[in-house]
Design an enzyme around this catalytic site. Structure first.
Site, PDB file in Angstrom:
ATOM      1  N   LYS A 124       0.816  -1.212   0.000  1.00 19.76           N
ATOM      2  CA  LYS A 124       0.000   0.000   0.000  1.00 19.76           C
ATOM      3  C   LYS A 124       0.859   1.276   0.000  1.00 19.76           C
ATOM      4  CE  LYS A 124      -4.091  -1.976   2.326  1.00 19.76           C
ATOM      5  NZ  LYS A 124      -4.908  -1.885   3.575  1.00 19.76           N
ATOM      6  N   TYR A 129     -12.525  -1.645  -3.170  1.00 14.19           N
ATOM      7  CA  TYR A 129     -12.980  -1.719  -1.777  1.00 14.19           C
ATOM      8  C   TYR A 129     -14.495  -1.533  -1.654  1.00 14.19           C
ATOM      9  CZ  TYR A 129      -8.328  -1.997   0.347  1.00 14.19           C
ATOM     10  OH  TYR A 129      -7.086  -2.412   0.771  1.00 14.19           O
ATOM     11  N   ASN A 169      -1.887   0.490   6.881  1.00 14.20           N
ATOM     12  CA  ASN A 169      -1.367  -0.769   7.429  1.00 14.20           C
ATOM     13  C   ASN A 169      -0.573  -1.584   6.416  1.00 14.20           C
ATOM     14  OD1 ASN A 169      -3.503  -1.575   5.900  1.00 14.20           O
ATOM     15  ND2 ASN A 169      -4.637  -2.575   7.555  1.00 14.20           N
ATOM     16  N   HIS A 197      -2.308  -5.302   1.699  1.00 15.18           N
ATOM     17  CA  HIS A 197      -3.617  -5.941   1.500  1.00 15.18           C
ATOM     18  C   HIS A 197      -3.380  -7.383   1.120  1.00 15.18           C
ATOM     19  CE1 HIS A 197      -7.633  -6.911  -0.017  1.00 15.18           C
ATOM     20  NE2 HIS A 197      -6.990  -7.541  -0.991  1.00 15.18           N
ATOM     21  N   GLU A 213      -9.956 -10.731  -7.130  1.00 16.57           N
ATOM     22  CA  GLU A 213      -9.006  -9.612  -7.013  1.00 16.57           C
ATOM     23  C   GLU A 213      -7.854  -9.736  -8.010  1.00 16.57           C
ATOM     24  OE1 GLU A 213      -9.975  -8.759  -2.293  1.00 16.57           O
ATOM     25  OE2 GLU A 213      -7.995  -9.515  -2.846  1.00 16.57           O
TER      26      GLU A 213
HETATM   27  P1  ADP Z   1      -7.979  -6.327   6.023  1.00 20.73           P
HETATM   28  O1  ADP Z   1      -7.157  -5.434   5.125  1.00 20.73           O
HETATM   29  O2  ADP Z   1      -7.170  -6.834   7.184  1.00 20.73           O
HETATM   30  O3  ADP Z   1      -8.694  -7.426   5.277  1.00 20.73           O
HETATM   31  P2  ADP Z   1     -10.573  -4.977   6.204  1.00 20.73           P
HETATM   32  O4  ADP Z   1     -10.986  -5.740   4.987  1.00 20.73           O
HETATM   33  O5  ADP Z   1     -11.470  -5.024   7.398  1.00 20.73           O
HETATM   34  O6  ADP Z   1      -9.104  -5.390   6.696  1.00 20.73           O
HETATM   35  O7  ADP Z   1     -10.411  -3.435   5.840  1.00 20.73           O
HETATM   36  C1  ADP Z   1      -9.821  -3.052   4.620  1.00 20.73           C
HETATM   37  C2  ADP Z   1      -8.869  -1.917   4.886  1.00 20.73           C
HETATM   38  O8  ADP Z   1      -9.602  -0.762   5.324  1.00 20.73           O
HETATM   39  C3  ADP Z   1      -7.845  -2.149   6.017  1.00 20.73           C
HETATM   40  O9  ADP Z   1      -6.730  -2.909   5.621  1.00 20.73           O
HETATM   41  C4  ADP Z   1      -7.476  -0.736   6.386  1.00 20.73           C
HETATM   42  O10 ADP Z   1      -6.561  -0.150   5.467  1.00 20.73           O
HETATM   43  C5  ADP Z   1      -8.832  -0.022   6.270  1.00 20.73           C
HETATM   44  N1  ADP Z   1      -9.551  -0.021   7.549  1.00 20.73           N
HETATM   45  C6  ADP Z   1     -10.213  -1.061   8.121  1.00 20.73           C
HETATM   46  N2  ADP Z   1     -10.775  -0.700   9.298  1.00 20.73           N
HETATM   47  C7  ADP Z   1     -10.454   0.615   9.487  1.00 20.73           C
HETATM   48  C8  ADP Z   1     -10.738   1.572  10.508  1.00 20.73           C
HETATM   49  N3  ADP Z   1     -11.465   1.248  11.593  1.00 20.73           N
HETATM   50  N4  ADP Z   1     -10.249   2.818  10.354  1.00 20.73           N
HETATM   51  C9  ADP Z   1      -9.527   3.169   9.255  1.00 20.73           C
HETATM   52  N5  ADP Z   1      -9.225   2.306   8.258  1.00 20.73           N
HETATM   53  C10 ADP Z   1      -9.674   1.057   8.361  1.00 20.73           C
HETATM   54 MG    MG Z   2     -10.247  -7.329   3.892  1.00 24.79          MG
END
Ligand code: ADP
Ligand code: MG
Length: 140
Positions: free
Chosen positions: A11, A51, A114, A117, A128
């Site tokens: 990312k 997303y 973070n 992905h 994807e």
């Molecule tokens: P993952 O990437 O671990 O599968 P999710 O699918 O729940 O997590 O969320 C997609 C992405 O959205 C996350 O990787 C993160 O970048 C962002 N995200 C998720 N929850 C939050 C939150 N509470 N606040 C801000 N960004 C978030």
């Molecule tokens: Mg996810």
């Protein structure tokens, strides 16, 4: 266990901080192989569509803005049990909850920024991979 493929994205916070090699070393050391890879700047439409499952969530707008803020690296990883293995080595979404040695524990800045992905199921992986790669870009 079967050899699988999964979609990985390095990312914007990772490309900006020059961490793509360090992060891919963690994946490669875990037995995942990069079989296709490209660095792209996502458009707002692409990031929003990728997303789409999070459209109703309060962080959706922030997530889309972040994903287009810098280039990303999209890549296909291959290995035994690759979908789950990749998710394991990525670590929990929130770096504060991520296990020692995981990419997000090592490198993520926050729950939003973070670093990585990863597809969350075999079905998501197929969808994807197709979202980002033409058939001609995917090795047989
Ligand atoms: P993952 O990437 O671990 O599968 P999710 O699918 O729940 O997590 O969320 C997609 C992405 O959205 C996350 O990787 C993160 O970048 C962002 N995200 C998720 N929850 C939050 C939150 N509470 N606040 C801000 N960004 C978030
Ligand atoms: Mg996810």
């Amino acid at each position: 266990m079967a050899v699988e493929r999964t979609l990985s994205i390095l990312k914007p916070d990772a490309t900006k901080r020059n961490l793509t090699g360090a992060i891919n070393k963690v994946f490669e050391d875990a037995g995942l192989r990069i079989v296709a890879q490209k660095r792209v700047r996502l458009t707002q439409d692409q990031a929003g569509a990728f997303y789409a499952e999070h459209k109703a969530r309060p962080f959706y707008g922030e997530l889309v803005s972040y994903m287009i803020s810098e280039p990303v690296v999209v890549q296909i990883l291959e290995g035994e049990n690759a979908v789950l293995k990749h998710r394991d080595v990525m670590g929990a979404t929130d770096p504060a909850q991520a296990a020692e040695g995981t990419v997000r524990k090592l490198y993520a800045l926050s729950k939003g920024e973070n670093s990585v992905h990863g597809s969350d199921s075999a079905e998501s992986a197929a969808r994807e991979i197709g979202f980002f790669f033409a058939q001609s870009e995917i090795p047989g």
